[in-house]
Design an enzyme around this catalytic site. Structure first.
Site, mmCIF file in Angstrom:
data_model
loop_
_atom_site.group_PDB
_atom_site.id
_atom_site.type_symbol
_atom_site.label_atom_id
_atom_site.label_comp_id
_atom_site.label_asym_id
_atom_site.label_seq_id
_atom_site.Cartn_x
_atom_site.Cartn_y
_atom_site.Cartn_z
ATOM 1 N N ASN A 104 69.015 -14.085 52.314
ATOM 2 C CA ASN A 104 67.859 -13.140 52.462
ATOM 3 C C ASN A 104 68.235 -12.178 51.366
ATOM 4 O O ASN A 104 69.022 -11.479 51.419
ATOM 5 C CB ASN A 104 68.143 -12.360 54.190
ATOM 6 C CG ASN A 104 66.912 -11.214 54.165
ATOM 7 O OD1 ASN A 104 66.177 -10.974 53.074
ATOM 8 N ND2 ASN A 104 66.845 -10.862 55.437
ATOM 9 N N ARG A 108 64.525 -16.508 52.893
ATOM 10 C CA ARG A 108 63.608 -15.684 53.384
ATOM 11 C C ARG A 108 62.644 -14.990 52.513
ATOM 12 O O ARG A 108 63.043 -14.913 51.419
ATOM 13 C CB ARG A 108 64.204 -14.437 54.304
ATOM 14 C CG ARG A 108 63.036 -13.423 54.728
ATOM 15 C CD ARG A 108 63.608 -12.130 54.968
ATOM 16 N NE ARG A 108 62.450 -11.252 55.516
ATOM 17 C CZ ARG A 108 62.636 -10.086 55.337
ATOM 18 N NH1 ARG A 108 63.415 -9.304 54.762
ATOM 19 N NH2 ARG A 108 61.495 -9.136 55.775
ATOM 20 N N HIS A 163 57.593 -9.692 59.847
ATOM 21 C CA HIS A 163 58.465 -10.100 60.873
ATOM 22 C C HIS A 163 58.276 -11.270 61.529
ATOM 23 O O HIS A 163 58.597 -11.595 62.783
ATOM 24 C CB HIS A 163 58.256 -8.867 62.062
ATOM 25 C CG HIS A 163 58.885 -7.712 61.413
ATOM 26 N ND1 HIS A 163 58.292 -6.480 61.720
ATOM 27 C CD2 HIS A 163 59.766 -7.404 60.388
ATOM 28 C CE1 HIS A 163 58.717 -5.391 61.057
ATOM 29 N NE2 HIS A 163 59.920 -6.009 60.528
ATOM 30 N N ARG A 216 57.574 4.937 57.329
ATOM 31 C CA ARG A 216 56.296 4.442 56.982
ATOM 32 C C ARG A 216 55.512 4.977 58.270
ATOM 33 O O ARG A 216 55.907 4.908 59.224
ATOM 34 C CB ARG A 216 56.119 2.676 57.217
ATOM 35 C CG ARG A 216 56.955 2.170 56.125
ATOM 36 C CD ARG A 216 56.566 0.613 56.193
ATOM 37 N NE ARG A 216 57.732 -0.085 55.444
ATOM 38 C CZ ARG A 216 58.355 -1.265 55.982
ATOM 39 N NH1 ARG A 216 57.819 -1.837 56.802
ATOM 40 N NH2 ARG A 216 59.191 -2.091 55.138
ATOM 41 N N GLU A 249 66.755 -13.903 63.276
ATOM 42 C CA GLU A 249 65.989 -14.341 62.218
ATOM 43 C C GLU A 249 66.565 -15.486 61.498
ATOM 44 O O GLU A 249 65.845 -16.282 61.017
ATOM 45 C CB GLU A 249 65.504 -13.244 61.461
ATOM 46 C CG GLU A 249 64.697 -12.252 62.147
ATOM 47 C CD GLU A 249 64.124 -11.125 61.313
ATOM 48 O OE1 GLU A 249 63.055 -11.490 60.767
ATOM 49 O OE2 GLU A 249 64.818 -9.948 61.413
#
Length: 378
Positions: free
Chosen positions: A13, A72, A161, A222, A365
């Protein structure tokens, strides 16, 4: 796609200044080896460090037994709807998609290029955050703007996600003793970045993030959902540039903008001391989640489970409780004692009489990327 393939995968990743990596044996619950390199300026050099660490006898890794390298990649656009074996052409297409994810895809691609050079004898598979949401119906991913402009510039909801939502929705079904194809689930991935996903029969039918990861829930820095005219207003009245507005909404908003803290633990501490901004920020955070739960309940028509995951979802009992407050009319009832217990394992936190089961399910993940990568080359 089957998720039962067995094998040994190196999962990478790659961020702009960091590389997370794991060696995953899909027959085991925990990774064989995991690491994080920070302050990365050269991904090729970072890959060499990883190879050196994996080759150290103390790591306990049989590098020769690795069968695939899984990567990823944040944005797959409309081009990639499944894990994809990397070729030169695939790299080129990932580069073109960087306009939709300028902060992520270039770094993801740099890692892929470096890893392919370092492991030329192994297949490399790109697993896209957006791929799980390729099943969104057209009405869910289409924005109400001029259709010609939207098509020309790729403006639509992509969602993110995806690997987490895929893993957690499937794991929730397993924990319930149900087939994922037979249940409706809302997955709440609540970390510094946060998104909700409506999963019907194992397929994403709606999700809160959109063209970019900015839309949807309140996040660490955010804003989440906001009137798009706010950007126009700030440009006209405050003289802010596009880049300044981008920085405001992505890096200076969310919980940081509301409370002064991007870490929920700090926001809670401040709220407990009576700080009005922190109290309000937490209320807004939970209120937004409740709104999405209600929306997705309506879209699916019925609901079997809600799953909380990621850093905040797995550890913040206040967020879980308040995000579901007042939803007993939808068959959602939290057991307060179960909810406050801390556990690293998946935990049922709803009452025994709750029509909708509520779970805390640790996401994984990297394991999902390993499973999808092995399946892609099997």
């Amino acid at each position: 796609m089957s998720v039962n393939y067995l094998g040994l995968a190196l999962v990478l990743n790659c961020g702009s200044s960091s590389v997370k990596y794991q060696v995953v044996d899909t027959t085991l619950d925990e990774p064989i080896f995991a690491g994080l390199l920070e302050r990365v300026t050269d991904h090729a050099a970072a890959i060499k460090i990883i190879i050196s660490e994996l080759g150290d006898p103390s790591a306990g890794v049989d590098v020769g037994a690795i069968t695939v390298v899984g990567h990823r990649v944040v944005q797959g656009g409309e081009e990639f709807s499944a894990p994809t074996i990397v070729t030169d052409e695939v790299e080129h297409k990932i580069a073109l998609l960087s306009t939709l994810a300028p902060l992520h895809n270039p770094a993801n691609l740099a890692g892929i290029t470096a890893a392919r050079a370092a492991f030329p004898h192994l297949p490399h598979v790109a697993v896209f955050d957006t791929a799980f949401h390729s099943t969104l119906p057209e009405a869910a991913y289409t924005y109400a703007i001029d259709r010609h402009v939207a098509r020309e510039h790729g403006v639509r909801r992509y969602g993110f996600h995806g690997t987490s939502h895929a893993y957690v929705s499937r794991e929730t079904a397993r924990l319930m003793g149900r087939d994922v194809r037979d249940i409706n689930t809302i997955v709440l991935h609540l970390g510094n970045g946060a998104s909700a996903c409506a999963v019907r029969g194992g397929r994403s039918i709606d999700t809160s993030m959109g063209l970019t990861p900015l839309e949807g829930l309140v996040m660490g820095t955010r804003s989440g959902d906001i009137d798009p005219a706010v950007a126009l207003h700030l440009a006209r009245t405050a003289g802010m540039t596009i880049d300044e507005i981008d920085t405001l909404l992505n890096r200076q908003s969310g919980m940081l903008g509301l409370t002064g803290y991007s870490d929920m633990r700090d926001a809670h501490k401040s709220a407990n001391q009576g700080n009005h901004d922190a109290i309000l920020g937490l209320e807004i955070y939970a209120r937004r989640i409740r709104g999405y739960i209600g929306q997705y309940f309506a879209q699916m028509g019925s609901l079997d489970a809600i799953a909380f995951t990621a850093g905040v979802g797995e550890n913040d009992y206040w967020v879980r409780s308040n995000s579901l407050a007042g939803l007993s009319g939808l068959g959602i009832e939290i057991d307060l004692d179960r909810n406050v217990r801390r556990s690293k394992e998946a935990t049922l936190i709803s009452t025994d009489t709750s029509a909708v089961q509520v779970w805390v399910v640790p996401t994984n993940e990297e394991r999902e990327i390993a499973l999808q990568s092995i399946a892609a080359v099997s």
